[in-house]
Scaffold this active site. Structure first.
Site, PDB file in Angstrom:
ATOM      1  N   ASP A 189     -11.734  -3.602   7.660  1.00  0.00           N
ATOM      2  CA  ASP A 189     -10.781  -4.021   8.696  1.00  0.00           C
ATOM      3  C   ASP A 189     -10.257  -2.815   9.463  1.00  0.00           C
ATOM      4  O   ASP A 189     -10.371  -1.672   9.010  1.00  0.00           O
ATOM      5  CB  ASP A 189      -9.609  -4.793   8.072  1.00  0.00           C
ATOM      6  CG  ASP A 189      -9.074  -4.157   6.799  1.00  0.00           C
ATOM      7  OD1 ASP A 189      -9.204  -2.928   6.638  1.00  0.00           O
ATOM      8  OD2 ASP A 189      -8.521  -4.884   5.959  1.00  0.00           O
ATOM      9  N   ASN A 235       1.009  -9.835  -1.172  1.00  0.00           N
ATOM     10  CA  ASN A 235       1.102 -11.244  -0.792  1.00  0.00           C
ATOM     11  C   ASN A 235      -0.215 -11.986  -1.049  1.00  0.00           C
ATOM     12  O   ASN A 235      -0.378 -13.110  -0.604  1.00  0.00           O
ATOM     13  CB  ASN A 235       1.505 -11.383   0.678  1.00  0.00           C
ATOM     14  CG  ASN A 235       0.440 -10.848   1.633  1.00  0.00           C
ATOM     15  OD1 ASN A 235      -0.570 -10.287   1.206  1.00  0.00           O
ATOM     16  ND2 ASN A 235       0.652 -11.010   2.922  1.00  0.00           N
ATOM     17  N   HIS A 242      -3.225 -11.064   0.037  1.00  0.00           N
ATOM     18  CA  HIS A 242      -4.271 -10.937   1.052  1.00  0.00           C
ATOM     19  C   HIS A 242      -5.443 -10.109   0.527  1.00  0.00           C
ATOM     20  O   HIS A 242      -5.278  -9.279  -0.374  1.00  0.00           O
ATOM     21  CB  HIS A 242      -3.724 -10.390   2.386  1.00  0.00           C
ATOM     22  CG  HIS A 242      -3.426  -8.923   2.425  1.00  0.00           C
ATOM     23  ND1 HIS A 242      -2.567  -8.370   3.361  1.00  0.00           N
ATOM     24  CD2 HIS A 242      -3.864  -7.868   1.688  1.00  0.00           C
ATOM     25  CE1 HIS A 242      -2.514  -7.065   3.191  1.00  0.00           C
ATOM     26  NE2 HIS A 242      -3.282  -6.734   2.179  1.00  0.00           N
ATOM     27  N   GLU A 253      -4.533 -12.905   5.640  1.00  0.00           N
ATOM     28  CA  GLU A 253      -3.181 -13.144   5.154  1.00  0.00           C
ATOM     29  C   GLU A 253      -3.060 -14.583   4.641  1.00  0.00           C
ATOM     30  O   GLU A 253      -3.934 -15.414   4.908  1.00  0.00           O
ATOM     31  CB  GLU A 253      -2.176 -12.894   6.295  1.00  0.00           C
ATOM     32  CG  GLU A 253      -2.263 -11.506   6.936  1.00  0.00           C
ATOM     33  CD  GLU A 253      -1.681 -10.389   6.052  1.00  0.00           C
ATOM     34  OE1 GLU A 253      -1.507 -10.589   4.840  1.00  0.00           O
ATOM     35  OE2 GLU A 253      -1.409  -9.295   6.605  1.00  0.00           O
TER      36      GLU A 253
HETATM   37  P1  PGA Z   1      -3.375  -0.755  -0.953  1.00  0.00           P
HETATM   38  O1  PGA Z   1      -3.710  -1.988  -0.032  1.00  0.00           O
HETATM   39  O2  PGA Z   1      -4.652  -0.360  -1.625  1.00  0.00           O
HETATM   40  O3  PGA Z   1      -2.880   0.283  -0.012  1.00  0.00           O
HETATM   41  O4  PGA Z   1      -2.354  -1.233  -1.944  1.00  0.00           O
HETATM   42  C1  PGA Z   1      -4.441  -3.038  -0.561  1.00  0.00           C
HETATM   43  C2  PGA Z   1      -4.461  -4.165   0.423  1.00  0.00           C
HETATM   44  O5  PGA Z   1      -3.431  -4.364   1.110  1.00  0.00           O
HETATM   45  O6  PGA Z   1      -5.464  -4.873   0.502  1.00  0.00           O
END
Ligand code: PGA
Length: 255
Positions: A75, A143, A145, A150
């Site tokens: 992404d 959350n 995701h 999301e």
């Molecule tokens: P992070 O992000 O590895 O920075 O915790 C993971 C995500 O939001 O998919």
């Protein structure tokens, strides 16, 4: 090594997050050994920072051959070109400069960051021409995701433009100080993620515990996009004890 109540995906609780690094490098080595120039898709969050430091050393020393695979990622924030500070590719190549070399050589395929429909379909076609994603590394948001899918996201979507949830923006905010974190991004869809031959998701820290529980032990639901992984036949979830701390039953422990 699977949890009894939920045989898919395989879940391993490690003594410590850093123990994931050799396992992740092993996953990469194996897919490179088994396939001719496989397409490997990286997750760019902080969860994988230690892995990327080690991967950089492996690529620079030649222990893993950078010519042996094609890289891509999940992404990108809208309008964040690969060299723009705070963007996913920029962060990734800061952590793993060897991937910047692959980007320069054309063997790392960046997600088109402007979100035009034609560019997203062309990106999917490039991924398909590269043989499809053989190995997908994945993090999880607090959350639930995965990538920037999301809560509420379709399980059928390919690459698409999405609005970021407020928790996602809050988690990203420190990277963008004194500016506001982005509001929109291009993301791989759940369908694209599930199409990968192998998915390896990592979650570390207490802040991920509720999302991990929803992913593995609540009903499969759009309220936790990561729960879609439960239908993947070849997925591995690596947790540290804190991320596993809300699960009902103890998963197998690997060191
Ligand atoms: P992070 O992000 O590895 O920075 O915790 C993971 C995500 O939001 O998919």
């Amino acid at each position: 090594m699977a949890m009894q109540a939920h045989p898919v995906p395989e879940v391993r609780v490690l003594d410590a997050a850093e123990n994931a690094v050799p396992l992740l490098l092993g996953e990469l080595r194996e897919v490179v050994a088994r396939n001719a120039r496989p397409l490997v898709s990286f997750a760019t969050g902080g969860t994988f920072a230690a892995f990327f430091r080690s991967l950089d050393a492996e690529l620079r020393s030649g222990h893993i051959d950078g010519a042996g695979f094609v890289g891509t990622h999940l992404d990108e924030y809208i309008a964040f070109e690969p060299n723009r500070r705070g963007g996913m590719v920029h962060e990734l190549t800061l952590r793993c400069p060897a991937l910047r070399d692959m980007l320069a050589r054309g063997s790392f395929l960046p997600v088109p960051c402007h979100g035009a429909e034609g560019s997203l379909r062309a990106h999917e076609e490039r991924l398909a021409r590269a043989g499809g994603i053989k190995l997908q590394f994945l993090g999880i948001g607090r959350n639930g995701h995965v990538a920037f899918n999301e809560p509420g996201a379709s399980f059928e979507a390919g690459f698409h433009v999405t609005e970021l949830a407020e928790t996602t923006r809050a988690d990203a905010a420190p990277t963008f100080v004194p500016d506001e974190p982005p509001r929109r991004a291009v993301t791989s869809g759940i369908r694209t993620i599930l199409d990968a031959d192998r998915v390896v998701l990592c979650a570390f820290g207490r802040g991920k515990a509720e999302a991990v529980k929803a992913m593995l032990q609540a009903d499969v639901s759009h309220s936790c996009p990561a729960s879609a992984l439960r239908s993947h036949p070849n997925a591995l979830v690596l947790l540290d004890p804190e991320a596993a701390s809300s699960l009902d039953a103890a998963a197998d422990v690997a060191n």
